[in-house]
Design a protein around this motif. Structure first.
Motif, PDB file in Angstrom:
ATOM      1  N   MET A 126      34.524  40.863  40.095  1.00  0.00           N
ATOM      2  CA  MET A 126      35.591  40.106  40.751  1.00  0.00           C
ATOM      3  C   MET A 126      35.498  38.635  40.363  1.00  0.00           C
ATOM      4  O   MET A 126      34.421  38.045  40.404  1.00  0.00           O
ATOM      5  CB  MET A 126      35.480  40.244  42.277  1.00  0.00           C
ATOM      6  CG  MET A 126      36.564  39.498  43.048  1.00  0.00           C
ATOM      7  SD  MET A 126      36.434  39.667  44.833  1.00  0.00           S
ATOM      8  CE  MET A 126      36.908  41.381  45.048  1.00  0.00           C
ATOM      9  N   LYS A 127      36.633  38.062  39.977  1.00  0.00           N
ATOM     10  CA  LYS A 127      36.649  36.654  39.617  1.00  0.00           C
ATOM     11  C   LYS A 127      36.490  35.778  40.854  1.00  0.00           C
ATOM     12  O   LYS A 127      36.832  36.176  41.969  1.00  0.00           O
ATOM     13  CB  LYS A 127      37.946  36.302  38.888  1.00  0.00           C
ATOM     14  CG  LYS A 127      38.020  36.855  37.472  1.00  0.00           C
ATOM     15  CD  LYS A 127      39.240  36.333  36.755  1.00  0.00           C
ATOM     16  CE  LYS A 127      39.301  36.835  35.318  1.00  0.00           C
ATOM     17  NZ  LYS A 127      38.251  36.257  34.488  1.00  0.00           N
ATOM     18  N   ASN A 135      48.912  38.347  46.954  1.00  0.00           N
ATOM     19  CA  ASN A 135      48.059  39.450  46.489  1.00  0.00           C
ATOM     20  C   ASN A 135      47.262  39.013  45.259  1.00  0.00           C
ATOM     21  O   ASN A 135      47.848  38.568  44.266  1.00  0.00           O
ATOM     22  CB  ASN A 135      48.907  40.676  46.144  1.00  0.00           C
ATOM     23  CG  ASN A 135      49.502  41.322  47.388  1.00  0.00           C
ATOM     24  OD1 ASN A 135      48.888  41.323  48.452  1.00  0.00           O
ATOM     25  ND2 ASN A 135      50.704  41.864  47.263  1.00  0.00           N
ATOM     26  N   HIS A 136      45.947  39.157  45.328  1.00  0.00           N
ATOM     27  CA  HIS A 136      45.096  38.797  44.192  1.00  0.00           C
ATOM     28  C   HIS A 136      43.719  39.439  44.378  1.00  0.00           C
ATOM     29  O   HIS A 136      43.276  39.652  45.511  1.00  0.00           O
ATOM     30  CB  HIS A 136      44.949  37.275  44.083  1.00  0.00           C
ATOM     31  CG  HIS A 136      44.287  36.651  45.283  1.00  0.00           C
ATOM     32  ND1 HIS A 136      42.916  36.631  45.456  1.00  0.00           N
ATOM     33  CD2 HIS A 136      44.802  36.036  46.374  1.00  0.00           C
ATOM     34  CE1 HIS A 136      42.630  36.022  46.597  1.00  0.00           C
ATOM     35  NE2 HIS A 136      43.758  35.664  47.186  1.00  0.00           N
ATOM     36  N   PRO A 137      43.017  39.706  43.292  1.00  0.00           N
ATOM     37  CA  PRO A 137      41.680  40.297  43.372  1.00  0.00           C
ATOM     38  C   PRO A 137      40.584  39.250  43.187  1.00  0.00           C
ATOM     39  O   PRO A 137      39.568  39.499  42.534  1.00  0.00           O
ATOM     40  CB  PRO A 137      41.696  41.283  42.195  1.00  0.00           C
ATOM     41  CG  PRO A 137      42.504  40.552  41.167  1.00  0.00           C
ATOM     42  CD  PRO A 137      43.543  39.729  41.911  1.00  0.00           C
ATOM     43  N   ILE A 138      40.794  38.061  43.752  1.00  0.00           N
ATOM     44  CA  ILE A 138      39.907  36.923  43.492  1.00  0.00           C
ATOM     45  C   ILE A 138      39.114  36.567  44.746  1.00  0.00           C
ATOM     46  O   ILE A 138      39.666  36.534  45.853  1.00  0.00           O
ATOM     47  CB  ILE A 138      40.723  35.707  43.016  1.00  0.00           C
ATOM     48  CG1 ILE A 138      41.513  36.052  41.749  1.00  0.00           C
ATOM     49  CG2 ILE A 138      39.813  34.511  42.746  1.00  0.00           C
ATOM     50  CD1 ILE A 138      42.536  35.018  41.358  1.00  0.00           C
ATOM     51  N   ASN A 140      28.813  31.138  38.680  1.00  0.00           N
ATOM     52  CA  ASN A 140      29.711  32.310  38.599  1.00  0.00           C
ATOM     53  C   ASN A 140      31.178  31.976  38.872  1.00  0.00           C
ATOM     54  O   ASN A 140      31.970  32.872  39.186  1.00  0.00           O
ATOM     55  CB  ASN A 140      29.248  33.412  39.557  1.00  0.00           C
ATOM     56  CG  ASN A 140      27.842  33.904  39.245  1.00  0.00           C
ATOM     57  OD1 ASN A 140      27.487  34.053  38.074  1.00  0.00           O
ATOM     58  ND2 ASN A 140      27.047  34.130  40.279  1.00  0.00           N
ATOM     59  N   CYS A 141      31.527  30.708  38.770  1.00  0.00           N
ATOM     60  CA  CYS A 141      32.915  30.286  39.024  1.00  0.00           C
ATOM     61  C   CYS A 141      33.766  30.531  37.778  1.00  0.00           C
ATOM     62  O   CYS A 141      33.417  30.088  36.683  1.00  0.00           O
ATOM     63  CB  CYS A 141      32.947  28.808  39.399  1.00  0.00           C
ATOM     64  SG  CYS A 141      34.601  28.124  39.627  1.00  0.00           S
ATOM     65  N   THR A 145      49.953  30.762  43.799  1.00  0.00           N
ATOM     66  CA  THR A 145      50.685  31.652  42.906  1.00  0.00           C
ATOM     67  C   THR A 145      50.126  31.582  41.489  1.00  0.00           C
ATOM     68  O   THR A 145      49.982  32.606  40.803  1.00  0.00           O
ATOM     69  CB  THR A 145      52.181  31.296  42.904  1.00  0.00           C
ATOM     70  OG1 THR A 145      52.678  31.329  44.245  1.00  0.00           O
ATOM     71  CG2 THR A 145      52.979  32.267  42.048  1.00  0.00           C
ATOM     72  N   ILE A 146      49.797  30.379  41.056  1.00  0.00           N
ATOM     73  CA  ILE A 146      49.221  30.200  39.713  1.00  0.00           C
ATOM     74  C   ILE A 146      47.838  30.827  39.628  1.00  0.00           C
ATOM     75  O   ILE A 146      47.514  31.529  38.660  1.00  0.00           O
ATOM     76  CB  ILE A 146      49.167  28.696  39.362  1.00  0.00           C
ATOM     77  CG1 ILE A 146      50.585  28.170  39.122  1.00  0.00           C
ATOM     78  CG2 ILE A 146      48.293  28.450  38.130  1.00  0.00           C
ATOM     79  CD1 ILE A 146      50.679  26.662  39.031  1.00  0.00           C
ATOM     80  N   ILE A 147      47.008  30.616  40.644  1.00  0.00           N
ATOM     81  CA  ILE A 147      45.657  31.183  40.645  1.00  0.00           C
ATOM     82  C   ILE A 147      45.710  32.709  40.561  1.00  0.00           C
ATOM     83  O   ILE A 147      44.914  33.339  39.865  1.00  0.00           O
ATOM     84  CB  ILE A 147      44.885  30.721  41.900  1.00  0.00           C
ATOM     85  CG1 ILE A 147      44.551  29.228  41.785  1.00  0.00           C
ATOM     86  CG2 ILE A 147      43.595  31.537  42.102  1.00  0.00           C
ATOM     87  CD1 ILE A 147      44.037  28.614  43.082  1.00  0.00           C
ATOM     88  N   ALA A 148      46.657  33.300  41.265  1.00  0.00           N
ATOM     89  CA  ALA A 148      46.784  34.757  41.281  1.00  0.00           C
ATOM     90  C   ALA A 148      47.275  35.325  39.953  1.00  0.00           C
ATOM     91  O   ALA A 148      47.105  36.520  39.684  1.00  0.00           O
ATOM     92  CB  ALA A 148      47.732  35.178  42.405  1.00  0.00           C
ATOM     93  N   ASP A 149      47.856  34.478  39.114  1.00  0.00           N
ATOM     94  CA  ASP A 149      48.410  34.923  37.836  1.00  0.00           C
ATOM     95  C   ASP A 149      48.062  33.898  36.758  1.00  0.00           C
ATOM     96  O   ASP A 149      48.924  33.448  35.997  1.00  0.00           O
ATOM     97  CB  ASP A 149      49.926  35.095  37.972  1.00  0.00           C
ATOM     98  CG  ASP A 149      50.572  35.714  36.742  1.00  0.00           C
ATOM     99  OD1 ASP A 149      49.885  36.488  36.043  1.00  0.00           O
ATOM    100  OD2 ASP A 149      51.747  35.402  36.481  1.00  0.00           O
TER     101      ASP A 149
END
Length: 289
Positions: free
Chosen positions: A1-2, A25-28, A68-69, A181-185
């Motif tokens: 996971m990022k 929605n994001h996997p971060i 790990n960032c 929104t940018i972080i998620a994509d």
């Protein structure tokens, strides 16, 4: 996971980025960088966020915070002025730690203004060869609920040496949603810069009129000369460095071209930016005594 590290996590913008990440929605995995974890984590207790000690004025906290960032949301705190000492070193550590993308909160028009420190920070990030996205927001509407609030609430004036210069505006809630929104994509925003504004361009006199109409009280705008502004703020025990920042932000706009209005908020988030009228309505409790 990022992993994404949010610097300035308890500030106006940082909190909004974290709030908005909880809606997207994001996997971060989201980490908030806090100067004092025990003291400040309560502010973020309602959100799915982890905490890490990070203090821009304490370089010993840099390496562990960056561990790990993958994505770094970076802003310039007001107490940090030495760009070479803090940002050059921090960005070098970020590269060494394997940070893949820096999302930097800059300012509108920075590309044409070498005087402001954000210009140098953008150059340092670009030179590092870390992928970046630059957010260049307009004048924060929330300045009226923070640094300008005392004059507004207690004196019912806007006291700034801005003359009749026009300013573009942005609500920090829109900055937060754009950043989230940018972080998620993130892969679709590599090495891009976005000016973030609402659809309005106003003088402080026009802003005062809007406050008066929406709040039901008379708010006056006074534009003092620089000496009067400086002496008034020193009498109020405002630090000299901060007075100079306020002069740079407000006075020099009188001699520049009117800033452009951007549609980046709509393009990034899919919604219209928050208007100044709506900001006043939403923050009425903070704007009247």
């Amino acid at each position: 996971m990022k992993k994404v590290l949010i610097t300035g996590a308890t500030g106006n913008v940082g909190i909004e980025v974290i709030k908005c990440l909880s809606k997207v929605n994001h996997p971060i995995q989201v980490f908030a960088g806090l100067r004092n974890v025990e003291q400040h984590q309560k502010k973020l207790a309602a959100y799915n966020v982890s905490f890490v000690k990070f203090d821009f004025t304490d370089s010993t906290t840099y390496k562990s915070a960056l561990q790990n960032c993958n994505i770094l949301f970076l802003l310039m705190p007001p107490q940090v002025s030495n760009i070479e000492k803090h940002f050059k070193y921090f960005i070098a550590l970020a590269k060494a730690a394997g940070v893949e993308h820096i999302l930097f909160l800059s300012v509108q028009g920075v590309e044409n203004n070498k005087i402001i420190p954000h210009y140098r920070i953008e150059k340092l990030i670009a030179k590092s060869n870390i992928a970046y996205t630059f957010l260049r927001p307009a004048y924060f509407m929330q300045n009226f609920t923070t640094v300008l609030r005392n004059d507004m609430v207690n004196k019912r004036i806007i006291f700034l040496p801005a003359g009749n210069a026009k300013f573009t505006l942005i609500d920090v809630r829109d900055i937060g949603m754009a950043a989230a929104t940018i972080i998620a994509d993130i892969k679709n925003h590599i090495n891009k810069a976005y000016e973030l504004t609402s659809a309005e361009r106003l003088t402080f006199g026009e802003m005062a009129n809007k406050f008066s109409a929406k709040l039901g009280i008379k708010i006056q705008y006074q534009s003092p000369n620089l000496l009067k502004f400086y002496l008034t703020k020193r009498k109020e025990k405002v630090p000299t460095k901060f007075i100079l920042v306020m002069i740079m932000l407000h006075y020099f706009q009188r001699f520049r071209k009117e800033p452009p209005i951007s549609d980046c908020i709509e393009k990034i988030t899919g919604r219209q930016p928050i208007s100044f009228d709506q900001f006043i309505v939403d923050n009425k409790a903070l704007l009247v005594n």
